[in-house]
Scaffold this motif. Structure first.
Motif, PDB file in Angstrom:
ATOM      1  N   GLY A  18       0.784  -1.238   0.000  1.00  0.00           N
ATOM      2  CA  GLY A  18       0.000   0.000   0.000  1.00  0.00           C
ATOM      3  C   GLY A  18       0.809   1.278   0.000  1.00  0.00           C
ATOM      4  O   GLY A  18       0.226   2.370  -0.030  1.00  0.00           O
ATOM      5  N   ASP A  19       2.132   1.180   0.052  1.00  0.00           N
ATOM      6  CA  ASP A  19       2.933   2.396  -0.016  1.00  0.00           C
ATOM      7  C   ASP A  19       2.876   2.980  -1.423  1.00  0.00           C
ATOM      8  O   ASP A  19       2.739   2.247  -2.413  1.00  0.00           O
ATOM      9  N   ARG A  20       2.990   4.302  -1.511  1.00  0.00           N
ATOM     10  CA  ARG A  20       2.811   4.999  -2.781  1.00  0.00           C
ATOM     11  C   ARG A  20       4.009   5.905  -3.092  1.00  0.00           C
ATOM     12  O   ARG A  20       4.730   6.338  -2.196  1.00  0.00           O
ATOM     13  N   MET A  21       4.159   6.204  -4.358  1.00  0.00           N
ATOM     14  CA  MET A  21       5.161   7.177  -4.795  1.00  0.00           C
ATOM     15  C   MET A  21       4.601   8.590  -4.593  1.00  0.00           C
ATOM     16  O   MET A  21       3.451   8.859  -4.919  1.00  0.00           O
ATOM     17  N   VAL A  22       5.431   9.480  -4.046  1.00  0.00           N
ATOM     18  CA  VAL A  22       4.989  10.856  -3.833  1.00  0.00           C
ATOM     19  C   VAL A  22       5.824  11.866  -4.626  1.00  0.00           C
ATOM     20  O   VAL A  22       5.448  13.036  -4.707  1.00  0.00           O
ATOM     21  N   ALA A  74       0.750  10.670 -15.631  1.00  0.00           N
ATOM     22  CA  ALA A  74       1.409   9.459 -16.137  1.00  0.00           C
ATOM     23  C   ALA A  74       1.783   9.593 -17.609  1.00  0.00           C
ATOM     24  O   ALA A  74       2.885   9.201 -18.023  1.00  0.00           O
ATOM     25  N   GLU A  75       0.895  10.150 -18.403  1.00  0.00           N
ATOM     26  CA  GLU A  75       1.169  10.283 -19.836  1.00  0.00           C
ATOM     27  C   GLU A  75       2.360  11.196 -20.085  1.00  0.00           C
ATOM     28  O   GLU A  75       3.223  10.917 -20.926  1.00  0.00           O
ATOM     29  N   GLU A  76       2.432  12.268 -19.344  1.00  0.00           N
ATOM     30  CA  GLU A  76       3.551  13.210 -19.477  1.00  0.00           C
ATOM     31  C   GLU A  76       4.869  12.540 -19.094  1.00  0.00           C
ATOM     32  O   GLU A  76       5.900  12.727 -19.756  1.00  0.00           O
ATOM     33  N   LEU A  77       4.842  11.757 -18.028  1.00  0.00           N
ATOM     34  CA  LEU A  77       6.033  11.033 -17.606  1.00  0.00           C
ATOM     35  C   LEU A  77       6.475  10.030 -18.655  1.00  0.00           C
ATOM     36  O   LEU A  77       7.661   9.951 -19.013  1.00  0.00           O
ATOM     37  N   LEU A  78       5.526   9.263 -19.172  1.00  0.00           N
ATOM     38  CA  LEU A  78       5.869   8.250 -20.180  1.00  0.00           C
ATOM     39  C   LEU A  78       6.391   8.896 -21.464  1.00  0.00           C
ATOM     40  O   LEU A  78       7.291   8.355 -22.116  1.00  0.00           O
ATOM     41  N   ASP A  79       5.852  10.030 -21.828  1.00  0.00           N
ATOM     42  CA  ASP A  79       6.345  10.739 -23.009  1.00  0.00           C
ATOM     43  C   ASP A  79       7.795  11.178 -22.803  1.00  0.00           C
ATOM     44  O   ASP A  79       8.588  11.201 -23.751  1.00  0.00           O
ATOM     45  N   PHE A  80       8.132  11.536 -21.574  1.00  0.00           N
ATOM     46  CA  PHE A  80       9.496  11.998 -21.303  1.00  0.00           C
ATOM     47  C   PHE A  80      10.499  10.842 -21.320  1.00  0.00           C
ATOM     48  O   PHE A  80      11.563  10.945 -21.921  1.00  0.00           O
ATOM     49  N   ILE A  81      10.171   9.740 -20.654  1.00  0.00           N
ATOM     50  CA  ILE A  81      11.149   8.651 -20.562  1.00  0.00           C
ATOM     51  C   ILE A  81      11.235   7.849 -21.853  1.00  0.00           C
ATOM     52  O   ILE A  81      12.246   7.183 -22.126  1.00  0.00           O
ATOM     53  N   GLU A  82      10.170   7.895 -22.681  1.00  0.00           N
ATOM     54  CA  GLU A  82      10.125   7.164 -23.950  1.00  0.00           C
ATOM     55  C   GLU A  82      10.541   5.703 -23.719  1.00  0.00           C
ATOM     56  O   GLU A  82      10.083   5.067 -22.774  1.00  0.00           O
ATOM     57  N   PHE A  97       8.203   0.788  -7.398  1.00  0.00           N
ATOM     58  CA  PHE A  97       7.184   1.812  -7.173  1.00  0.00           C
ATOM     59  C   PHE A  97       6.660   2.388  -8.485  1.00  0.00           C
ATOM     60  O   PHE A  97       5.452   2.633  -8.622  1.00  0.00           O
ATOM     61  N   LEU A  98       7.561   2.612  -9.449  1.00  0.00           N
ATOM     62  CA  LEU A  98       7.113   3.140 -10.737  1.00  0.00           C
ATOM     63  C   LEU A  98       6.120   2.188 -11.395  1.00  0.00           C
ATOM     64  O   LEU A  98       5.040   2.600 -11.855  1.00  0.00           O
ATOM     65  N   ASN A  99       6.451   0.913 -11.430  1.00  0.00           N
ATOM     66  CA  ASN A  99       5.560  -0.050 -12.075  1.00  0.00           C
ATOM     67  C   ASN A  99       4.271  -0.265 -11.298  1.00  0.00           C
ATOM     68  O   ASN A  99       3.214  -0.510 -11.878  1.00  0.00           O
ATOM     69  N   SER A 100       4.357  -0.176  -9.992  1.00  0.00           N
ATOM     70  CA  SER A 100       3.140  -0.290  -9.190  1.00  0.00           C
ATOM     71  C   SER A 100       2.168   0.837  -9.514  1.00  0.00           C
ATOM     72  O   SER A 100       0.957   0.614  -9.679  1.00  0.00           O
ATOM     73  N   GLU A 101       2.692   2.068  -9.651  1.00  0.00           N
ATOM     74  CA  GLU A 101       1.833   3.201  -9.986  1.00  0.00           C
ATOM     75  C   GLU A 101       1.284   3.074 -11.406  1.00  0.00           C
ATOM     76  O   GLU A 101       0.113   3.394 -11.658  1.00  0.00           O
ATOM     77  N   LEU A 108       1.007  -0.281 -18.898  1.00  0.00           N
ATOM     78  CA  LEU A 108       1.949  -1.384 -18.915  1.00  0.00           C
ATOM     79  C   LEU A 108       3.168  -1.043 -18.066  1.00  0.00           C
ATOM     80  O   LEU A 108       3.624   0.105 -18.066  1.00  0.00           O
ATOM     81  N   PRO A 109       3.720  -2.007 -17.343  1.00  0.00           N
ATOM     82  CA  PRO A 109       4.920  -1.733 -16.548  1.00  0.00           C
ATOM     83  C   PRO A 109       6.135  -1.517 -17.439  1.00  0.00           C
ATOM     84  O   PRO A 109       6.172  -1.950 -18.585  1.00  0.00           O
ATOM     85  N   VAL A 110       7.130  -0.846 -16.892  1.00  0.00           N
ATOM     86  CA  VAL A 110       8.403  -0.653 -17.591  1.00  0.00           C
ATOM     87  C   VAL A 110       9.194  -1.951 -17.508  1.00  0.00           C
ATOM     88  O   VAL A 110       9.361  -2.523 -16.421  1.00  0.00           O
ATOM     89  N   GLY A 111       9.690  -2.426 -18.645  1.00  0.00           N
ATOM     90  CA  GLY A 111      10.437  -3.681 -18.668  1.00  0.00           C
ATOM     91  C   GLY A 111      11.736  -3.597 -17.888  1.00  0.00           C
ATOM     92  O   GLY A 111      12.460  -2.594 -17.969  1.00  0.00           O
ATOM     93  N   LEU A 112      12.037  -4.650 -17.149  1.00  0.00           N
ATOM     94  CA  LEU A 112      13.246  -4.648 -16.324  1.00  0.00           C
ATOM     95  C   LEU A 112      14.518  -4.692 -17.157  1.00  0.00           C
ATOM     96  O   LEU A 112      15.599  -4.414 -16.643  1.00  0.00           O
ATOM     97  N   ARG A 113      14.417  -5.029 -18.435  1.00  0.00           N
ATOM     98  CA  ARG A 113      15.600  -4.997 -19.293  1.00  0.00           C
ATOM     99  C   ARG A 113      16.120  -3.583 -19.484  1.00  0.00           C
ATOM    100  O   ARG A 113      17.269  -3.389 -19.883  1.00  0.00           O
ATOM    101  N   ARG A 114      15.276  -2.612 -19.204  1.00  0.00           N
ATOM    102  CA  ARG A 114      15.691  -1.212 -19.332  1.00  0.00           C
ATOM    103  C   ARG A 114      16.400  -0.706 -18.074  1.00  0.00           C
ATOM    104  O   ARG A 114      16.880   0.425 -18.039  1.00  0.00           O
ATOM    105  N   MET A 115      16.466  -1.520 -17.046  1.00  0.00           N
ATOM    106  CA  MET A 115      16.981  -1.087 -15.748  1.00  0.00           C
ATOM    107  C   MET A 115      18.507  -1.084 -15.720  1.00  0.00           C
ATOM    108  O   MET A 115      19.156  -2.060 -16.086  1.00  0.00           O
TER     109      MET A 115
END
Length: 232
Positions: A18-22, A74-82, A97-101, A108-115
């Motif tokens: 239940g913890d969240r990103m702030v 979320a859309e703005e964030l995803l547009d930035f990270i591409e 936390f990013l994928n949970s949000e 869709l979650p961010v793939g861990l191959r990008r980590m």
């Protein structure tokens, strides 16, 4: 290569509980050089902020109460990270936390191959040393005097500098241009054009300069320079 260095602040340690990103801060780097572009946002977690978490980052319930919820940006964030690789310190935590949000709002979650995990890089390069962000800033001489509490954007900016040091040092973004008429570097509003160097121009001493030189060395005893002086 474009990469995004990022950091998050949260209400706790467990997104599944239940913890969240702030807060999230993202810094764009291109070939290990910061471009000046970044994304930064605070989020209303829709829950109370535990005292222990507030002590770390200083973000209170009152401060976050009028901030947007994650899905609103979320859309703005995803547009930035591409689709760029994402660099973080102890990256599994931030990715969790990013994928949970993202999953909460049907993305869709961010793939861990990008980590890219700078903590793992630091442990590999400096085994047995301290590997916190503060410790790495000290090791590499990075100024962190303005860091009083944790902050996502500030920590991402510091981490970007640490990442450069962990992956080759400050010269890694530099390159020598050879056999190329021009190179377009897409890092700013205008392209940087590197032109080939001009050929060296010949330089010769004037006749009066040679005469003065001969007069000078004639006053010396067995001067070494006489071997190289042109005949009068």
């Amino acid at each position: 290569m474009r990469e995004i260095v990022f950091d998050t602040e949260t209400t706790g340690l467990n997104p599944a509980g239940g913890d969240r990103m702030v807060e999230i801060g993202c810094v764009e780097v291109f070939n290990r050089v910061e471009t000046g572009r970044h994304f930064h946002a605070y989020f209303n977690p829709e829950r109370d902020m535990p005292f222990e978490a507030q002590e770390v980052h200083g973000l209170s319930n009152l401060f976050l109460s009028d901030k947007p919820r994650f899905f609103e940006r979320a859309e703005e964030l995803l547009d930035f990270i591409e689709d760029s690789p994402l660099v973080a310190h102890n990256a599994g935590f931030d990715f969790g936390f990013l994928n949970s949000e993202l999953e909460r709002c049907g993305r869709l979650p961010v793939g861990l191959r990008r980590m890219v995990d700078t903590l793992m890089l630091a442990r590999s390069r400096h085994p047995g040393a301290k590997h916190s962000l503060d410790a790495l800033c000290v090791r590499f001489g990075i100024d962190r005097s303005h860091r009083v509490k944790h902050g996502a954007l500030l920590d991402a900016q510091l981490l970007a500098q640490v990442y450069v040091e962990l992956t080759g040092g400050r010269q890694i973004g530099l390159g020598l241009v050879a056999d190329t008429v021009s190179v377009m570097v897409p890092m700013g509003a205008r392209p940087v054009i590197a032109r080939p160097p001009r050929p060296a121009r010949p330089h010769f001493a004037a006749a009066e300069e040679l005469e003065r030189h001969r007069a000078f060395i004639s006053r010396l005893v067995e001067p070494l320079w006489a071997r190289f002086a042109p005949a009068g």
